[in-house]
Design a protein around this motif. Sequence first.
Motif, PDB file in Angstrom:
ATOM      1  N   ASP A  72     -17.422   3.403 -12.085  1.00  0.00           N
ATOM      2  CA  ASP A  72     -16.934   2.020 -12.131  1.00  0.00           C
ATOM      3  C   ASP A  72     -16.602   1.518 -10.728  1.00  0.00           C
ATOM      4  N   PHE A  73     -15.986   2.366  -9.917  1.00  0.00           N
ATOM      5  CA  PHE A  73     -15.644   2.006  -8.551  1.00  0.00           C
ATOM      6  C   PHE A  73     -16.913   1.715  -7.742  1.00  0.00           C
ATOM      7  N   ASN A  96     -22.664  -9.905  -4.108  1.00  0.00           N
ATOM      8  CA  ASN A  96     -22.145 -11.270  -4.217  1.00  0.00           C
ATOM      9  C   ASN A  96     -21.808 -11.871  -2.861  1.00  0.00           C
ATOM     10  N   ARG A 118     -19.833   0.847  -8.847  1.00  0.00           N
ATOM     11  CA  ARG A 118     -20.477  -0.352  -9.379  1.00  0.00           C
ATOM     12  C   ARG A 118     -19.779  -1.610  -8.849  1.00  0.00           C
ATOM     13  N   SER A 119     -18.450  -1.612  -8.806  1.00  0.00           N
ATOM     14  CA  SER A 119     -17.722  -2.790  -8.329  1.00  0.00           C
ATOM     15  C   SER A 119     -17.964  -3.014  -6.837  1.00  0.00           C
ATOM     16  N   VAL A 120     -18.050  -1.941  -6.056  1.00  0.00           N
ATOM     17  CA  VAL A 120     -18.352  -2.090  -4.634  1.00  0.00           C
ATOM     18  C   VAL A 120     -19.748  -2.671  -4.458  1.00  0.00           C
ATOM     19  N   HIS A 121     -20.699  -2.169  -5.212  1.00  0.00           N
ATOM     20  CA  HIS A 121     -22.072  -2.667  -5.130  1.00  0.00           C
ATOM     21  C   HIS A 121     -22.137  -4.144  -5.524  1.00  0.00           C
ATOM     22  N   GLU A 122     -21.434  -4.531  -6.571  1.00  0.00           N
ATOM     23  CA  GLU A 122     -21.435  -5.930  -7.006  1.00  0.00           C
ATOM     24  C   GLU A 122     -20.798  -6.830  -5.963  1.00  0.00           C
ATOM     25  N   ASN A 123     -19.700  -6.373  -5.333  1.00  0.00           N
ATOM     26  CA  ASN A 123     -19.053  -7.178  -4.287  1.00  0.00           C
ATOM     27  C   ASN A 123     -19.980  -7.385  -3.108  1.00  0.00           C
TER      28      ASN A 123
END
Length: 87
Positions: A24-25, A35, A27-32
């Motif tokens: 999850d961590f 974006n 994935r959130s870094v990749h999404e940030n």
Amino acid sequence: MIIRLLLLAGLIYLFFKGRGAWLDFKRSVHENMANNGGPEQINDIMIQDPYCNVYFPRNQGIRLRHKGKDLLFCSEECRQKFLNNQR
């Protein structure tokens, strides 16, 4: 025997819980990054004044064309001192 099984089950549970949190961590870094257009971009470089040797951002430099070369100075004062020393 039952204690070993409970310990093994607990370790397996903790492993998968930690793995899920890690994924999850990531994935959130990749999404940030996706974006925000990727890693932070550098907009300018630092260059050295040819007269006083101070470093300054290139886009803030005072330009002078001297003997076929483009020179950049940190200030109008350094530019003028350079010109005065060339006489």
